[in-house]
Design a protein around this motif. Structure first.
Motif, mmCIF file in Angstrom:
data_model
loop_
_atom_site.group_PDB
_atom_site.id
_atom_site.type_symbol
_atom_site.label_atom_id
_atom_site.label_comp_id
_atom_site.label_asym_id
_atom_site.label_seq_id
_atom_site.Cartn_x
_atom_site.Cartn_y
_atom_site.Cartn_z
ATOM 1 N N LYS A 13 58.613 -3.634 -23.234
ATOM 2 C CA LYS A 13 57.185 -3.920 -23.024
ATOM 3 C C LYS A 13 56.896 -4.630 -21.688
ATOM 4 C CE LYS A 13 56.013 -4.204 -27.944
ATOM 5 N NZ LYS A 13 55.242 -4.965 -28.957
ATOM 6 N N PRO A 14 55.598 -4.718 -21.335
ATOM 7 C CA PRO A 14 55.213 -5.304 -20.038
ATOM 8 C C PRO A 14 55.765 -6.715 -19.774
ATOM 9 C CG PRO A 14 53.355 -4.147 -20.945
ATOM 10 C CD PRO A 14 54.431 -4.122 -22.012
ATOM 11 N N ASP A 15 55.831 -7.565 -20.779
ATOM 12 C CA ASP A 15 56.335 -8.927 -20.513
ATOM 13 C C ASP A 15 57.786 -8.886 -20.037
ATOM 14 O OD1 ASP A 15 56.776 -8.405 -23.574
ATOM 15 O OD2 ASP A 15 58.185 -9.986 -23.062
ATOM 16 N N ALA A 16 58.540 -7.877 -20.519
ATOM 17 C CA ALA A 16 59.957 -7.765 -20.162
ATOM 18 C C ALA A 16 60.154 -7.050 -18.828
ATOM 19 C CB ALA A 16 60.711 -7.041 -21.272
ATOM 20 N N THR A 17 59.415 -5.959 -18.581
ATOM 21 C CA THR A 17 59.586 -5.271 -17.290
ATOM 22 C C THR A 17 59.154 -6.193 -16.146
ATOM 23 O OG1 THR A 17 57.400 -4.211 -17.382
ATOM 24 C CG2 THR A 17 59.253 -2.968 -18.288
ATOM 25 N N THR A 62 59.471 -9.511 -35.576
ATOM 26 C CA THR A 62 58.312 -9.331 -34.678
ATOM 27 C C THR A 62 57.922 -10.639 -34.005
ATOM 28 O OG1 THR A 62 57.498 -7.600 -36.158
ATOM 29 C CG2 THR A 62 55.907 -8.516 -34.607
ATOM 30 N N ASN A 63 57.890 -11.700 -34.796
ATOM 31 C CA ASN A 63 57.567 -13.024 -34.258
ATOM 32 C C ASN A 63 58.854 -13.690 -33.763
ATOM 33 O OD1 ASN A 63 56.826 -15.621 -33.756
ATOM 34 N ND2 ASN A 63 55.701 -15.911 -35.675
ATOM 35 N N PRO A 64 58.967 -13.946 -32.461
ATOM 36 C CA PRO A 64 60.225 -14.500 -31.943
ATOM 37 C C PRO A 64 60.626 -15.829 -32.592
ATOM 38 C CG PRO A 64 58.490 -14.542 -30.267
ATOM 39 C CD PRO A 64 57.981 -13.719 -31.401
ATOM 40 N N ALA A 65 59.645 -16.553 -33.120
ATOM 41 C CA ALA A 65 59.957 -17.821 -33.793
ATOM 42 C C ALA A 65 60.773 -17.584 -35.063
ATOM 43 C CB ALA A 65 58.662 -18.560 -34.137
ATOM 44 N N LYS A 70 64.597 -13.037 -29.947
ATOM 45 C CA LYS A 70 64.971 -14.455 -29.907
ATOM 46 C C LYS A 70 65.256 -14.885 -28.472
ATOM 47 C CE LYS A 70 66.324 -18.438 -31.582
ATOM 48 N NZ LYS A 70 65.429 -19.313 -32.348
ATOM 49 N N GLU A 71 65.978 -14.018 -27.742
ATOM 50 C CA GLU A 71 66.391 -14.397 -26.385
ATOM 51 C C GLU A 71 65.289 -14.241 -25.348
ATOM 52 O OE1 GLU A 71 70.147 -12.958 -24.855
ATOM 53 O OE2 GLU A 71 71.102 -13.308 -26.805
ATOM 54 N N PHE A 72 64.434 -13.214 -25.522
ATOM 55 C CA PHE A 72 63.525 -12.877 -24.423
ATOM 56 C C PHE A 72 62.034 -12.935 -24.736
ATOM 57 C CE2 PHE A 72 67.399 -10.124 -23.616
ATOM 58 C CZ PHE A 72 67.926 -10.935 -22.629
ATOM 59 N N ALA A 73 61.632 -12.772 -26.001
ATOM 60 C CA ALA A 73 60.199 -12.651 -26.286
ATOM 61 C C ALA A 73 59.458 -13.961 -26.028
ATOM 62 C CB ALA A 73 59.997 -12.197 -27.730
ATOM 63 N N LEU A 74 58.179 -13.814 -25.640
ATOM 64 C CA LEU A 74 57.365 -14.988 -25.306
ATOM 65 C C LEU A 74 56.474 -15.401 -26.477
ATOM 66 C CD1 LEU A 74 56.230 -13.827 -21.742
ATOM 67 C CD2 LEU A 74 58.086 -15.418 -22.333
#
Ligand code: CMP
Length: 140
Positions: A11-15, A93-96, A105-109
């Motif tokens: 997704k955009p946050d990662a690219t 889905t929720n990184p928390a 866990k490692e990358f999602a905001l």
């Protein structure tokens, strides 16, 4: 379980944060083969169609705007039990709530900017692959 194919979006946050390679490595380390891959930027109409199942959700507008905000990388992943395996590698889905070592866990905001999408069932995998890839692009 047989060899399956599943559909993935980086997704955009990662690219935007240059995480494409690190995320692709997570798939490959888990035994998923990247059999098709391209970097694209969706139009609003494409995002609304792709996420049509969520059109009544309160976050639909925000989700579509986010998904067109930057390029994405769409991929087809292949392997033993690929749909479930990819969901395991992605994490919740929720990184928390995502398990240690998972991509989210490692990358999602946040729950919205959660770095990856993956198909949830064989029917949606087939539909999602066909939405982005022609047969000629799927080399196997
Ligand atoms: P994805 O697997 O791409 O499928 C639908 C997406 O909606 C999901 O990942 C999340 O990124 C997003 N989403 C789910 N719940 C929320 C929420 N409460 N707020 C914003 N986005 C959400």
């Amino acid at each position: 379980m047989a060899i399956q194919r599943t559909f993935s979006i980086i997704k955009p946050d990662a690219t935007k944060r240059n995480l494409t390679g690190k995320i692709a490595a997570k798939f490959e380390e888990a035994g998923l083969r990247i059999v098709a891959s391209k970097r694209i930027q969706m139009t609003l109409a494409q995002a609304q169609t792709f996420y049509g199942v969520h059109s009544e959700r309160p976050f639909f507008g925000e989700l579509c705007e986010f998904m067109i905000s930057e390029p994405i990388v769409v991929q087809v992943l292949e392997g033993e039990d690929a749909i479930a395996k990819n969901r395991e590698v992605m994490g919740a889905t929720n990184p928390a709530e995502a398990a240690e070592g998972t991509i989210r866990k490692e990358f999602a905001l946040s729950i919205g900017e959660n770095s990856v999408h993956g198909s949830d069932a064989p029917e949606t995998a087939a539909e999602e692959i066909a939405f982005f890839f022609s047969g000629l692009e799927l080399v196997g």
